[in-house]
Design a protein around this motif. Structure first.
Motif, PDB file in Angstrom:
ATOM      1  N   SER A 137      41.030  36.919  55.793  1.00 19.36           N
ATOM      2  CA  SER A 137      40.550  35.570  56.099  1.00 19.36           C
ATOM      3  C   SER A 137      40.937  35.170  57.519  1.00 19.36           C
ATOM      4  O   SER A 137      40.119  34.598  58.262  1.00 19.36           O
ATOM      5  N   ILE A 138      42.174  35.478  57.925  1.00 17.48           N
ATOM      6  CA  ILE A 138      42.624  35.140  59.275  1.00 17.48           C
ATOM      7  C   ILE A 138      41.858  35.941  60.319  1.00 17.48           C
ATOM      8  O   ILE A 138      41.522  35.435  61.393  1.00 17.48           O
ATOM      9  N   VAL A 177      43.903  31.214  61.640  1.00 19.33           N
ATOM     10  CA  VAL A 177      44.843  30.448  60.808  1.00 19.33           C
ATOM     11  C   VAL A 177      44.367  29.002  60.765  1.00 19.33           C
ATOM     12  O   VAL A 177      44.334  28.323  61.790  1.00 19.33           O
ATOM     13  N   LEU A 178      43.992  28.533  59.577  1.00 19.10           N
ATOM     14  CA  LEU A 178      43.410  27.201  59.446  1.00 19.10           C
ATOM     15  C   LEU A 178      44.474  26.102  59.354  1.00 19.10           C
ATOM     16  O   LEU A 178      44.231  24.972  59.757  1.00 19.10           O
ATOM     17  N   ALA A 220      47.220  39.815  47.633  1.00 17.22           N
ATOM     18  CA  ALA A 220      47.007  38.455  48.137  1.00 17.22           C
ATOM     19  C   ALA A 220      47.232  38.382  49.642  1.00 17.22           C
ATOM     20  O   ALA A 220      46.514  37.679  50.358  1.00 17.22           O
ATOM     21  N   MET A 221      48.224  39.130  50.139  1.00 19.36           N
ATOM     22  CA  MET A 221      48.498  39.153  51.577  1.00 19.36           C
ATOM     23  C   MET A 221      47.327  39.773  52.335  1.00 19.36           C
ATOM     24  O   MET A 221      46.929  39.285  53.406  1.00 19.36           O
ATOM     25  N   MET A 222      46.768  40.845  51.787  1.00 18.93           N
ATOM     26  CA  MET A 222      45.631  41.494  52.449  1.00 18.93           C
ATOM     27  C   MET A 222      44.415  40.572  52.498  1.00 18.93           C
ATOM     28  O   MET A 222      43.670  40.554  53.478  1.00 18.93           O
ATOM     29  N   SER A 239      48.923  37.241  60.018  1.00 19.96           N
ATOM     30  CA  SER A 239      48.406  37.276  61.394  1.00 19.96           C
ATOM     31  C   SER A 239      48.752  38.598  62.064  1.00 19.96           C
ATOM     32  O   SER A 239      47.957  39.153  62.831  1.00 19.96           O
ATOM     33  N   GLU A 240      49.951  39.119  61.765  1.00 15.96           N
ATOM     34  CA  GLU A 240      50.323  40.436  62.295  1.00 15.96           C
ATOM     35  C   GLU A 240      49.383  41.510  61.761  1.00 15.96           C
ATOM     36  O   GLU A 240      48.912  42.373  62.508  1.00 15.96           O
ATOM     37  N   LEU A 241      49.106  41.455  60.447  1.00 21.21           N
ATOM     38  CA  LEU A 241      48.219  42.445  59.838  1.00 21.21           C
ATOM     39  C   LEU A 241      46.796  42.309  60.359  1.00 21.21           C
ATOM     40  O   LEU A 241      46.052  43.294  60.435  1.00 21.21           O
ATOM     41  N   ALA A 242      46.420  41.089  60.729  1.00 14.48           N
ATOM     42  CA  ALA A 242      45.084  40.847  61.286  1.00 14.48           C
ATOM     43  C   ALA A 242      45.025  41.176  62.776  1.00 14.48           C
ATOM     44  O   ALA A 242      43.991  40.983  63.416  1.00 14.48           O
TER      45      ALA A 242
END
Length: 309
Positions: A61-62, A67-68, A54-56, A93-96
């Protein structure tokens, strides 16, 4: 001789040339782009932020849309900001590989921040028992401090007001008793709490085990490991009873955990590997089960006919 003239406060240049609309607009909350490095996790944050599937998906998406929904944070006296809501978005956001994220900054005291932090996470569909337990405890403690606590039982100052735990129960859709049972789980040592999260120990036995002293809980881990068993509800209730009577020892725990449970005596288990060789490869587990039941019914009817002859 003292002057009778009142002290005159002079308006600033900005006040003189600003409009009322402008002054009101300045009071409104603004969404700010804040560097991820300046955002710190909430103290004792009870919700786990995992790099799971789910985090991935959130990170993807981000990466595509940003970030919406802005996070909420409050100024940190030691520098930067303390996240109140948005810990998962921050990690995603860090992963993105983003450098900033949108944040609404609010001046919040500890209790108000705690309530917002818990409420923003309790909306998630799946929560671990440990997350729910510590979240309920943190929010209830904050609600009590906000409302005041005139007696040990937290009885309201005004008879028409409700207890804090009753209000919390109504807000989260649980009974007051269930709220207290979850909060009781926070008395478990981390190793036992992890077993509850992993569904190795059910909630009802875990509630009973939470009444054991910390050193007794550590010994219980030893007994469970040596007997390769986890306590049933009746076993947990006996462990609690012996603990309260002051008679609970490691040897007694091992004896109790070594008991053969009734459910084990009544259960016959076949692995899918054992059954698979008797069925076509196209059979699903559900179809295998249905076929076995039909065969057993046929065998039972034949057995009854043979007995009647």
């Amino acid at each position: 001789m003292k002057s009778s003239a009142k002290k005159i406060e002079l308006a600033s240049v900005d006040d003189l040339f600003s409009t009322e609309e402008g002054r009101q607009d300045a009071k409104l909350e603004k969404i700010q782009e804040i560097p991820l490095s300046e955002l710190h996790p909430f103290k004792n944050h009870p919700f786990k932020v995992k790099d799971d599937e789910a985090m991935m998906e959130t990170a993807d998406s981000i990466k595509q849309y940003g970030v919406l929904v802005p996070a909420i944070a409050r100024p940190d006296p030691e520098g930067g900001y303390e996240l109140v809501a948005g810990h998962r978005r921050h990690r995603a956001s860090e992963l993105a590989e983003k450098e900033t994220m949108p944040v609404i900054v609010r001046d919040l005291d500890d209790d108000a921040a705690t309530i917002i932090m818990v409420d923003s996470n309790l909306q998630r569909e799946s929560l671990l028992p440990s997350e729910r337990a510590f979240a309920y405890k943190m929010k209830l403690d904050a609600m009590k401090r906000q409302a005041g606590r005139p007696s040990k039982e937290n009885v309201s100052q005004v008879g028409t007001q409700k207890r804090s735990d009753q209000l919390l129960a109504e807000q989260v859709g649980q009974s007051r008793n269930q709220i207290q049972r979850y909060i009781r789980l926070t008395e478990l040592i981390p190793e036992l709490m992890d077993m509850v999260d992993e569904k190795k120990i059910a909630l009802n036995p875990a509630y009973e085990l939470s009444f054991l002293k910390k050193e007794e809980q550590v010994d219980l881990l030893d007994a469970m490991d040596s007997e390769q068993a986890t306590p049933s509800l009746s076993q947990a209730q006996r462990l609690k009873k012996y603990s309260q009577e002051g008679h609970l020892t490691l040897d007694m725990m091992r004896v109790i955990m070594g008991e053969e449970k009734k459910s084990d005596l009544d259960r016959v288990t076949f692995t899918s590997d054992t059954l698979r060789k008797y069925f076509p490869k196209s059979y699903t587990p559900q179809r295998m089960q249905e076929t076995i039941i039909k065969l057993l019914e046929q065998w039972q009817r034949k057995r009854q006919r043979d007995q009647e002859r």
